[in-house]
Design a protein around this motif. Structure first.
Motif, PDB file in Angstrom:
ATOM      1  N   LYS A  59       0.852  -1.177  -0.036  1.00  0.00           N
ATOM      2  CA  LYS A  59      -0.068   0.109   0.037  1.00  0.00           C
ATOM      3  C   LYS A  59       0.821   1.211  -0.103  1.00  0.00           C
ATOM      4  O   LYS A  59       0.397   2.217  -0.573  1.00  0.00           O
ATOM      5  CB  LYS A  59      -0.914   0.213   1.177  1.00  0.00           C
ATOM      6  N   SER A  60       2.203   1.219   0.725  1.00  0.00           N
ATOM      7  CA  SER A  60       2.948   2.389   0.823  1.00  0.00           C
ATOM      8  C   SER A  60       3.677   2.438  -0.648  1.00  0.00           C
ATOM      9  O   SER A  60       4.435   3.502  -0.812  1.00  0.00           O
ATOM     10  CB  SER A  60       3.606   2.176   2.021  1.00  0.00           C
ATOM     11  N   ARG A  61       3.892   1.574  -1.280  1.00  0.00           N
ATOM     12  CA  ARG A  61       4.933   1.506  -2.511  1.00  0.00           C
ATOM     13  C   ARG A  61       4.753   2.767  -3.433  1.00  0.00           C
ATOM     14  O   ARG A  61       5.763   3.274  -3.648  1.00  0.00           O
ATOM     15  CB  ARG A  61       5.096   0.120  -3.443  1.00  0.00           C
ATOM     16  N   GLN A  62       3.645   3.079  -3.861  1.00  0.00           N
ATOM     17  CA  GLN A  62       3.401   3.976  -4.921  1.00  0.00           C
ATOM     18  C   GLN A  62       3.595   5.288  -4.120  1.00  0.00           C
ATOM     19  O   GLN A  62       4.240   6.091  -4.932  1.00  0.00           O
ATOM     20  CB  GLN A  62       1.990   4.021  -5.450  1.00  0.00           C
ATOM     21  N   ILE A  63       3.059   5.514  -2.911  1.00  0.00           N
ATOM     22  CA  ILE A  63       3.414   6.891  -2.433  1.00  0.00           C
ATOM     23  C   ILE A  63       5.062   7.015  -1.990  1.00  0.00           C
ATOM     24  O   ILE A  63       5.430   8.190  -2.443  1.00  0.00           O
ATOM     25  CB  ILE A  63       2.844   6.950  -0.921  1.00  0.00           C
ATOM     26  N   LEU A  64       5.940   5.769  -1.775  1.00  0.00           N
ATOM     27  CA  LEU A  64       7.241   6.181  -1.553  1.00  0.00           C
ATOM     28  C   LEU A  64       8.037   6.600  -2.686  1.00  0.00           C
ATOM     29  O   LEU A  64       8.798   7.203  -3.030  1.00  0.00           O
ATOM     30  CB  LEU A  64       7.556   4.827  -0.828  1.00  0.00           C
ATOM     31  N   ALA A  77      15.620  16.557  -6.711  1.00  0.00           N
ATOM     32  CA  ALA A  77      16.400  17.602  -5.957  1.00  0.00           C
ATOM     33  C   ALA A  77      17.758  17.279  -5.675  1.00  0.00           C
ATOM     34  O   ALA A  77      18.538  18.228  -5.859  1.00  0.00           O
ATOM     35  CB  ALA A  77      15.867  17.696  -4.415  1.00  0.00           C
ATOM     36  N   MET A  78      18.177  16.033  -5.597  1.00  0.00           N
ATOM     37  CA  MET A  78      19.666  15.736  -5.557  1.00  0.00           C
ATOM     38  C   MET A  78      20.457  15.915  -6.719  1.00  0.00           C
ATOM     39  O   MET A  78      21.524  16.344  -6.843  1.00  0.00           O
ATOM     40  CB  MET A  78      19.633  14.207  -5.206  1.00  0.00           C
ATOM     41  N   SER A  79      19.576  15.890  -7.897  1.00  0.00           N
ATOM     42  CA  SER A  79      20.369  16.038  -9.339  1.00  0.00           C
ATOM     43  C   SER A  79      20.551  17.444  -9.695  1.00  0.00           C
ATOM     44  O   SER A  79      21.635  17.588 -10.272  1.00  0.00           O
ATOM     45  CB  SER A  79      19.230  15.474 -10.377  1.00  0.00           C
ATOM     46  N   LYS A  80      20.244  18.416  -8.927  1.00  0.00           N
ATOM     47  CA  LYS A  80      20.677  19.673  -8.919  1.00  0.00           C
ATOM     48  C   LYS A  80      21.913  19.911  -8.370  1.00  0.00           C
ATOM     49  O   LYS A  80      22.556  20.978  -8.661  1.00  0.00           O
ATOM     50  CB  LYS A  80      19.468  20.644  -8.416  1.00  0.00           C
ATOM     51  N   VAL A 109      10.443   9.338  -3.504  1.00  0.00           N
ATOM     52  CA  VAL A 109      11.919   9.197  -3.906  1.00  0.00           C
ATOM     53  C   VAL A 109      12.064   9.950  -5.334  1.00  0.00           C
ATOM     54  O   VAL A 109      13.061  10.689  -5.461  1.00  0.00           O
ATOM     55  CB  VAL A 109      12.143   7.676  -4.100  1.00  0.00           C
ATOM     56  N   GLU A 110      11.069  10.181  -6.250  1.00  0.00           N
ATOM     57  CA  GLU A 110      11.196  10.995  -7.452  1.00  0.00           C
ATOM     58  C   GLU A 110      11.655  12.154  -7.058  1.00  0.00           C
ATOM     59  O   GLU A 110      12.427  13.025  -7.713  1.00  0.00           O
ATOM     60  CB  GLU A 110      10.171  10.899  -8.373  1.00  0.00           C
TER      61      GLU A 110
END
Length: 225
Positions: free
Chosen positions: A153-158, A168-171, A162-163
């Protein structure tokens, strides 16, 4: 218990982790409105048997991991990866093991850093270092979704969170990226309902990945120093 994913930093080929990278990751958590809430610490210990004749009986595991987690200070977790076993015990088991002297702690790793609150999510950013030194050997990231304990149930939300995090990290153009390798929890007898045993298995997987990544550049023993 709320579900969490544990990530490790995978450096680009020819690069290693350093304190500046750790600082940048922490700043990234703050840049997406993460509120710093304090420090956290987990410890992972690698145990080897102590037999005078070095002949380990077949029924004894040749090695296993012990893990203490900040959210369960009175519990201790054992993972025998070769046999896909995870066990939960009272934290006093560590004193009992010292007295029995059947297994000895070969090395301990410390995972520690700061935790951040972002609405329904809690992040923990931390360094990985041998307990006997300050040498940085890796970076870990915990992403915890507080409302749910069902992994499916949490997978899609996580995935969605993460996206946002990866964008944010890619910047920051750091030489590497965070990886999440989900263990096959069913092999350890764990269900869809998340527990601290799931976290312990994830940390065992992270440790294996960290060692594997470093082995391409240097000897295994040197990694622990």
């Amino acid at each position: 218990m709320p579900l969490k994913w544990v990530f490790h930093w995978q450096p680009n080929a020819g690069t290693t982790v350093n304190s500046q990278m750790l600082t940048e990751v922490s700043q990234c958590a703050e840049s997406i409105n993460g509120v710093k809430e304090g420090r956290w610490k987990a410890t992972l210990t690698f145990y080897k048997p102590m037999f005078r004749d070095q002949a380990v009986p077949a029924e004894y595991p040749r090695d296993f991991l012990g893990i203490s987690l900040p959210e369960q200070p009175n519990r201790y977790y054992f993972i025998i990866r070769s046999q896909k076993i995870v066990l939960e015990a009272d934290s006093s088991i560590q004193m009992i093991m010292e007295k029995l002297q059947s297994y000895k702690s070969r090395v301990s790793l410390t995972f520690e850093g700061f935790q951040y609150q972002l609405g329904d999510f809690q992040l923990r950013v931390g360094k990985v270092a041998p307990s006997a030194s300050e040498n940085l050997r890796g970076i870990v990231l915990e992403v915890e979704y507080l409302p749910l304990s069902s992994m499916e149930k949490s997978r899609q939300i996580l995935d969605g969170f993460v996206e946002i995090w990866q964008e944010a990290m890619s910047k920051r153009s750091l030489p590497g990226h965070f990886m999440h390798i989900e263990p096959n929890f069913a092999e350890f007898g764990l269900s869809d309902h998340y527990t601290s045993q799931h976290t312990a298995v994830q940390y065992a997987t992270v440790m294996a990945q960290l060692i594997s990544a470093v082995q391409t550049a240097q000897a295994k023993v040197a990694w622990w120093e």
